[in-house]
Design a protein around this motif. Structure first.
Motif, PDB file in Angstrom:
ATOM      1  N   ASP A  19       0.814  -1.211   0.000  1.00  0.00           N
ATOM      2  CA  ASP A  19       0.000   0.000   0.000  1.00  0.00           C
ATOM      3  C   ASP A  19       0.850   1.265   0.000  1.00  0.00           C
ATOM      4  O   ASP A  19       0.337   2.371  -0.036  1.00  0.00           O
ATOM      5  CB  ASP A  19      -0.963   0.022   1.193  1.00  0.00           C
ATOM      6  CG  ASP A  19      -0.246  -0.252   2.514  1.00  0.00           C
ATOM      7  OD1 ASP A  19       0.991  -0.144   2.522  1.00  0.00           O
ATOM      8  OD2 ASP A  19      -0.914  -0.583   3.498  1.00  0.00           O
ATOM      9  N   LYS A  44      -2.598  -8.404   4.897  1.00  0.00           N
ATOM     10  CA  LYS A  44      -2.527  -8.098   3.476  1.00  0.00           C
ATOM     11  C   LYS A  44      -1.424  -8.920   2.822  1.00  0.00           C
ATOM     12  O   LYS A  44      -0.484  -9.346   3.492  1.00  0.00           O
ATOM     13  CB  LYS A  44      -2.237  -6.608   3.285  1.00  0.00           C
ATOM     14  CG  LYS A  44      -3.485  -5.743   3.183  1.00  0.00           C
ATOM     15  CD  LYS A  44      -3.124  -4.368   2.685  1.00  0.00           C
ATOM     16  CE  LYS A  44      -4.354  -3.523   2.431  1.00  0.00           C
ATOM     17  NZ  LYS A  44      -3.998  -2.192   1.895  1.00  0.00           N
ATOM     18  N   ASP A  69      -2.506  -1.161   7.437  1.00  0.00           N
ATOM     19  CA  ASP A  69      -3.586  -1.952   6.876  1.00  0.00           C
ATOM     20  C   ASP A  69      -4.829  -1.748   7.735  1.00  0.00           C
ATOM     21  O   ASP A  69      -5.026  -2.414   8.738  1.00  0.00           O
ATOM     22  CB  ASP A  69      -3.190  -3.431   6.841  1.00  0.00           C
ATOM     23  CG  ASP A  69      -4.310  -4.299   6.274  1.00  0.00           C
ATOM     24  OD1 ASP A  69      -4.220  -5.525   6.431  1.00  0.00           O
ATOM     25  OD2 ASP A  69      -5.267  -3.766   5.693  1.00  0.00           O
TER      26      ASP A  69
END
Length: 437
Positions: A19, A44, A69
């Motif tokens: 991310d 994730k 996350d």
């Protein structure tokens, strides 16, 4: 909060996950700590990267957990569970396991090899073992059935998958290299080899376990996924190899055929960057040829890359490289090798200096870049910044660690040992400063 501190103060905090987010502010760190929870946790997928292996065509896969996350944090979650799992791992670990453990190091492993093989009547044969893709192939079912932690969380860590070239790939086996908890999981997977060997080779008829040496002079030592086993004969070493293969098979692992060797101590073997070999019955431990080649190439590459650098900048880059390598090898028989490397480095620097001033006389070049310091001639120096020599580092024997000590139960022992090691290093540094004064 300790888990958050762990992941924000190591080098990995500068590397974002899939991310792309990192923690940089006190507020972000505190929010992460306040929201760290197992509730509804879902890991994730990890970001997969490949790094070069020295002297090899294949690359080592690393999996990097995300930093953020949904206000719950994969790295911190791994750190949190690693904190809880590490005391268990320490209590159940093989005594002669040295990798990824608190207050143990490669130097402790080196001293243990010396203890096992230095005497005249010590074992002469060595099984050098290397586990093929250890982190990548550990059986998930074995981990879920044998690791004492929350199974749902462990399953999340193991089954998270990884992203490579924008494609999501499932993880059916293995524990990701690069994950904070992975070294602990790998250690716990391999713990038990020593007990397996001990049950056959260390015990007497009464069942009493000997502290060292069985009737076949067998000793086991492991550092991460590399291990050695000493034995009185080649046949005994082969027997042990077969036993270890069966042990590993249950965990989804196997030995690397090309790297698993049986050697005689008179021919020597390499382990952890050192060469162990007996010369006329005397065991000498020296930096391995591969280790020497690596440092030579590294310095050569720096000098070539620094063609246009100032002398000050070149010294600034070279000194930490030399210091790191000599500190690693200062506890073994390295004096002659340090001297040879100094000679090679001098030749590289002389070529570097001549290339910068092709029209100048040799004496002019020498006077510009080399100076006399006290009793030493030819010191590569700007006048205020001196290049460190390999031979500046004095040989200091590393103190042995007591294998039955646990850092969670015997903190005083390890605190005193740390002071002793630091005193030795400071004495060495003081000696170097006096020589350079």
């Amino acid at each position: 909060m300790l888990a958050i501190r762990r992941v924000t103060q190591n080098k990995g905090t500068r590397t974002a996950g899939v991310d792309g987010k990192k923690w940089t502010t006190p507020k972000a760190k505190m929010n992460a700590a306040l929201n760290l929870s197992d509730k509804n946790y879902k890991a994730k997928p990890l970001r997969r990267v490949y790094i070069e292996k020295y002297g090899k065509k294949d690359k080592r896969p690393l999996s990097i957990p995300t930093m953020h996350d949904r206000a719950m944090h994969d790295r911190a979650m791994q750190a949190l569970h690693a904190f809880a799992l590490n005391p268990v791992a320490e209590a159940t670990a093989d005594k002669a396991s040295f990798g990824f453990r608190q207050n143990r190091s490669t130097h402790d492993a080196c001293e243990y090899v010396f203890t096992c093989m230095s005497q005249k009547n010590s074992s002469q044969w060595v099984l050098e073992g290397d586990i093929k893709g250890c982190f990548d192939n550990i059986n998930h079912e074995w981990l879920l059935g044998n690791i004492s932690m929350d199974k749902s969380i462990l399953k999340q860590f193991l089954k998270a998958g990884f992203v490579y070239n924008r494609h999501l790939n499932p993880t059916k086996v293995g524990t990701p290299q690069g994950g904070i908890i992975s070294p602990t999981l790998a250690n716990m997977t391999l713990d038990g080899i020593e007990a397996l060997i001990a049950s056959k080779y260390y015990t007497s008829k009464t069942g009493k376990v000997h502290k060292r040496y069985g009737h076949h002079k067998v000793n086991f030592l492991r550092y991460a996924d590399d291990f050695i086993v000493t034995a009185d004969s080649e046949d005994t070493a082969k027997e042990i190899e077969e036993s270890i293969k069966l042990f590993l098979k249950k965990r989804g692992l196997e030995l690397s055929e090309s790297k698993t060797l049986i050697s005689h101590i008179d021919d020597g073997f390499d382990f952890l960057g050192w060469n162990f070999r007996k010369y006329k019955g005397k065991l000498l431990i020296k930096p391995s040829k591969d280790s020497i080649d690596k440092i030579t190439k590294k310095i050569s590459d720096v000098v070539k890359r620094g063609k246009a650098w100032s002398q000050k900048n070149l010294i600034y880059v070279l000194n930490p490289i030399i210091t790191g390598w000599t500190n690693y090898h200062q506890s073994v028989v390295s004096k002659d090798i340090f001297g040879k490397l100094d000679h090679q480095l001098w030749n590289m620097l002389w070529t570097w200096a001549k290339r910068r001033h092709p029209e100048k006389a040799k004496m002019w070049i020498a006077n510009k870049y080399w100076h006399r310091m006290s009793s030493r001639k030819w010191v590569f120096s700007t006048g205020t910044n001196n290049l460190k020599l390999f031979s500046d580092t004095k040989i200091v024997r590393h103190p042995k660690v007591k294998l039955d000590k646990n850092p969670y139960l015997n903190m005083k022992y390890f605190d005193l040992r740390k002071v002793k090691i630091n005193c030795c290093k400071k004495a060495n540094m003081s000696s170097n400063k006096m020589m350079n004064a």
